[in-house]
Structure formats: C-alpha cells, structure tokens
Design a protein around this motif. Sequence first.
Motif, PDB file in Angstrom:
ATOM      1  N   LYS A   2       0.781  -1.226   0.000  1.00 25.79           N
ATOM      2  CA  LYS A   2       0.000   0.000   0.000  1.00 25.79           C
ATOM      3  C   LYS A   2       0.823   1.293   0.000  1.00 25.79           C
ATOM      4  N   ILE A   3       2.074   1.247   0.455  1.00 27.91           N
ATOM      5  CA  ILE A   3       2.812   2.485   0.688  1.00 27.91           C
ATOM      6  C   ILE A   3       4.115   2.543  -0.101  1.00 27.91           C
ATOM      7  N   SER A   4       4.285   3.655  -0.830  1.00 33.37           N
ATOM      8  CA  SER A   4       5.570   4.002  -1.438  1.00 33.37           C
ATOM      9  C   SER A   4       6.100   5.231  -0.700  1.00 33.37           C
ATOM     10  N   ILE A   5       7.192   5.063   0.035  1.00 33.89           N
ATOM     11  CA  ILE A   5       7.830   6.199   0.702  1.00 33.89           C
ATOM     12  C   ILE A   5       8.829   6.811  -0.264  1.00 33.89           C
ATOM     13  N   ILE A   6       8.730   8.124  -0.439  1.00 36.14           N
ATOM     14  CA  ILE A   6       9.638   8.838  -1.335  1.00 36.14           C
ATOM     15  C   ILE A   6      10.411   9.855  -0.511  1.00 36.14           C
ATOM     16  N   THR A   7      11.729   9.744  -0.530  1.00 37.12           N
ATOM     17  CA  THR A   7      12.591  10.653   0.217  1.00 37.12           C
ATOM     18  C   THR A   7      13.482  11.417  -0.746  1.00 37.12           C
ATOM     19  N   ILE A  34      11.841   4.809  -1.958  1.00 31.77           N
ATOM     20  CA  ILE A  34      12.527   5.396  -3.107  1.00 31.77           C
ATOM     21  C   ILE A  34      13.305   6.628  -2.648  1.00 31.77           C
ATOM     22  N   ILE A  35      14.595   6.644  -2.916  1.00 31.77           N
ATOM     23  CA  ILE A  35      15.443   7.777  -2.574  1.00 31.77           C
ATOM     24  C   ILE A  35      15.788   8.536  -3.851  1.00 31.77           C
ATOM     25  N   VAL A  36      15.555   9.851  -3.850  1.00 28.46           N
ATOM     26  CA  VAL A  36      15.921  10.693  -4.988  1.00 28.46           C
ATOM     27  C   VAL A  36      16.887  11.756  -4.472  1.00 28.46           C
ATOM     28  N   ASP A  37      18.156  11.590  -4.808  1.00 28.81           N
ATOM     29  CA  ASP A  37      19.194  12.531  -4.393  1.00 28.81           C
ATOM     30  C   ASP A  37      19.525  13.464  -5.552  1.00 28.81           C
ATOM     31  N   LYS A  72       9.936  12.747  -9.736  1.00 29.54           N
ATOM     32  CA  LYS A  72      10.756  11.614 -10.203  1.00 29.54           C
ATOM     33  C   LYS A  72      10.492  10.379  -9.349  1.00 29.54           C
ATOM     34  N   GLY A  73      10.471  10.593  -8.040  1.00 25.65           N
ATOM     35  CA  GLY A  73      10.209   9.471  -7.149  1.00 25.65           C
ATOM     36  C   GLY A  73       8.834   8.874  -7.380  1.00 25.65           C
ATOM     37  N   ALA A  74       7.832   9.736  -7.558  1.00 26.87           N
ATOM     38  CA  ALA A  74       6.463   9.266  -7.776  1.00 26.87           C
ATOM     39  C   ALA A  74       6.341   8.482  -9.083  1.00 26.87           C
ATOM     40  N   SER A  75       7.123   8.856 -10.084  1.00 27.07           N
ATOM     41  CA  SER A  75       7.037   8.176 -11.388  1.00 27.07           C
ATOM     42  C   SER A  75       7.539   6.735 -11.310  1.00 27.07           C
TER      43      SER A  75
END
Length: 258
Positions: A2-7, A34-37, A72-75
């Motif tokens: 159920k959960i996508s964590i985006i940082t 998902i980590i987006v640096d 980007k993370g959401a995609s």
Amino acid sequence: MKISIITVNLNNQVGLERTLNSIEKQTLRDFEWIIVDGDSTDNSKQYLEQNRHFFTHFISEPDAGIYDAMNKGASIAKAEYLYFLNSGDELQGPDALLEIESHLDGTDLIYANINIIDGATKRIKKAPEKLSFRYLYDDLPAHQATFTRRILFEKLGGYDASLKIVADWKFFAVAVLKNNASYKYINSSFSNFYMGGISSLEINAKRLEHERKHILEREFPILLEDIKHRFYLERTLRSLRKSRRILLLQRLGLLNKF
C-alpha cells in the motif's frame, strides 16, 4: 503493497541518517522506499551507497528543484499510496507505518496531524477534520502527514515543478476544490517535521505569498473574490467591536454583544 515512501535529499547527510533510522525501525516492512538525491556534493551519496540495501530504488542526479525530484520518485512508485518523507523528517515510533496502513482504505487523500520541532520546542500542528477554502487559502495538511493515492497524483500530473515553494499546496487545493477528491482526517500524529525547510524559512515568506496569490488568481478567481469579501466583513466587525460608541451602547443594554 500500500505504501511508497519517497525521500528527496540534497546535501543533507545528517537529515538522511535521521530519516533512515526512523524507517529502519518500522515494524511494518511491506512498503517500498525510493530515494531521490539531487547529485549531492556532501557525503550523502556515499552514505546512500553504503545503505542502499534498505532502499527499493535509489537515484542520484541533478534535478530542477525539490518538486521535480518528488515527481521523479512518484514516477517510479508502484504502491497504492505515495508518502513524501524528505531527508531530515522522521516517523514517530516504530509502529507509525503499521498504524497508518490501517487507515489506507481507498480514500484519495488521507492526512493527520504533525509534530513541529524547532530546537528544544515541540508542538502539534493539528489539521482540520473538514476542509474549506478559507483553510486552504493559507494552509494545508503537511505533506509529511499526508498519504496520496498514486492514481490521483498521476491524474493531476503530479506537482507543478515550475513552483519553488507551494507546489504541494497547489496540488492539494486543486485536488479537493476542483476535482472533488475524497479525503479523510486522522486525529493522530505519525511524523516529526524539523523547522528549517524551504517553506518554513522567513526569507522565503514573500515568495511563498507571491506563488500562492498567483495560483489563487489563476485557479480559483471566483472563490478568491468571496474570500476577499469575507476578509472585508471580518475587518469591519473587528472595528465595530472596538468602537467606543458601540461599547457604550452595550454597557447601557441598548445593544447586544456580537
């Protein structure tokens, strides 16, 4: 799932460590992270490489700002709900995700209260149970305490990356006021927000006000006229309450208090 964590992170290794520690301790493990640096130049990338076994996906590349990175993370996300917990913010307690998951029932937007931490001071910022244009005029539930259905996020095109400070506010307002998105309030706190983010800095206050005004004029012109009229009436009422003549008439019993 159920959960996508985006940082999202940029040059904030200390914040990353705090966020990672809070997620690592969660009793619920059925989520993706998902980590987006943003191509950090401190030790963030090295830290992420050392700990990449914790993440489902890890990107490190230049971006056009925080909302571009969040998009980007959401995609990449695959779960039913998106949860943006950026570097420096943290979940409160090891059962936070477990409790949250029990509330994810298909409602478009599910939001809760949030703990605001400013140095040694901690306070709870409560969100309203019922949303109104008056509330959304100058506030919104914190994204660190909001769970958004991925299909809604995709339907509305994600965050407006041309905005620097209030794209999450615009998304929420457009979702609720123009697209009749369903929402649900949870009267609890699951996360901690540490003051110092871009929207909380005093130097960005004017830009925040400018961006909100621009969106209101473009997206909600009729509602904006109504709220301006309400502000005028509220100012008039405050002036009347302070009037010496009005106070005298009330003391004489010739006018009821209002």
